[in-house]
Enzyme design. Sequence first.
Site, short mmCIF file in Angstrom:
data_model
loop_
_atom_site.label_atom_id
_atom_site.label_comp_id
_atom_site.label_asym_id
_atom_site.label_seq_id
_atom_site.Cartn_x
_atom_site.Cartn_y
_atom_site.Cartn_z
CG ASN A 214 -2.39 13.91 -11.73
OD1 ASN A 214 -2.32 14.81 -12.34
ND2 ASN A 214 -2.27 13.29 -10.43
NE ARG A 215 -6.17 11.98 -18.71
CZ ARG A 215 -5.52 11.85 -19.66
NH1 ARG A 215 -5.12 12.54 -20.67
NH2 ARG A 215 -5.93 10.36 -20.38
#
Length: 409
Positions: A214-215
Amino acid sequence: MTSASLPLAGKHVVLGVSGGIAAYKSVELLRRLMDLGADVTPVLTRSALEFVGAPTFRALSGRDPLVDLFRADEPIPHTKLGQGADLVLVAPATANLLAKFAAGIADDALTTTLVATAAPVVLAAAMHTEMWLHPSVVANVKTIRARGFRVIDPERGRLAGGDVGYGRLAEPDVVIGAVLEELGGAGSTLRGRYVLVTAGGTREPIDPVRYIGNRSSGKQGIAVAQEAARMGATGALVTTVAAPAIPGFELVQVESALEMRDAVMSRLDRLDALVMCAAVADFRPAEVADQKIKRDGGAPEIKLVANPDILAEATAVLRRSKPEAVVVGFAAETIDALRHGEEKLARKRVDMMVVNDVTEEGAGFGTDTNSVWLIARDGSRSRIELAAKREVAAALLDKAFALDREPHA
Ligand code: PMT
């Protein structure tokens, strides 16, 4: 950080090492002290040399470790050292070393330096359980403490010869935390508190080269650990991304949610606060391929299974074993942030949720700034408008530690 702004820049620390199995851990302490900017002179007893070699200390510190009291080039090295030191740390401090210090015996370079210094002295005890509990050792420790010197209790764990019990040298972050406290290198609001922070997004492996991720950049979590350290806490930063050294904090590098869970759960017994800032993947591939999946076989179907909810698991244990521990969760939301945050606050039984609407400009993943809501179990809500992640971290720590934590029902 420039070297001049390091917390121990300009400080001269004498690192005394006496002869116990834990002597090898003093090498890590030497490295940490130097990373914090200290100028370190190692002083080893003859028995310490049975466990560790002088060349290691010479190579790391850039100084000749002092072992012998009588050296041709320096007639009275111990008085010079004692007078010039800002702090003397002895780690490990054996029963023998403690006995000599309590009695004022000065018969080698280390004990003579100890008696010749007016600087603060920190002794991290390490020995077998039976020795630590022996009335003579108990009395010596009492005498030393009564004189205003700091003795760090040993911890429970595996000892020499395979025994398990009290006697193991305290973890490096505890020892370094004590040094920072003595030298005023840290603030005092969280002095004596152990704070465990998680940061970054977990990586859930598909095969040896690919993962689901994820970011999260880890910036917000790292900022929380840095602020906690600035306020005087020690602790651990469990992180999936590279992080700078943080005074008094152990850096624990992990990748997957399962690794993060192990790192968090194994430290629960010592923590005063848990701040779960990491973006933990809710799902992971059910199977991890041994080899890189080849394109020729066509697009693979990847079956996912649920990851453990680390925050909920940790909180459930803490509510039983340590009801006074402060637990803070983060909620990354893209819609109805406050409503979802409230729901997670209740479901995960945390003291406070930091609600992060990651769709807001300048907030959330990868930015240097953030804006959040702090919602607490006592019903209070406060808003932190867009600010540097360090400022958000300071505000949330202030609020979390100020909460009146009635026991959970
Ligand atoms: O890292 P940055 O780029 O600086 O970005 C910061 C951030 C946006 C990642 C951070 O501010 C944030 O919001 N972190 C929480 C991300 C998240 O996973 O939110 P969640 O709503 O999915 O999870 C709620 C809470 O449960 C979190 O504290 C999370 O750590 C925890 N959790 C979630 C799932 C899981 N399996 N185990 C957990 O412990």
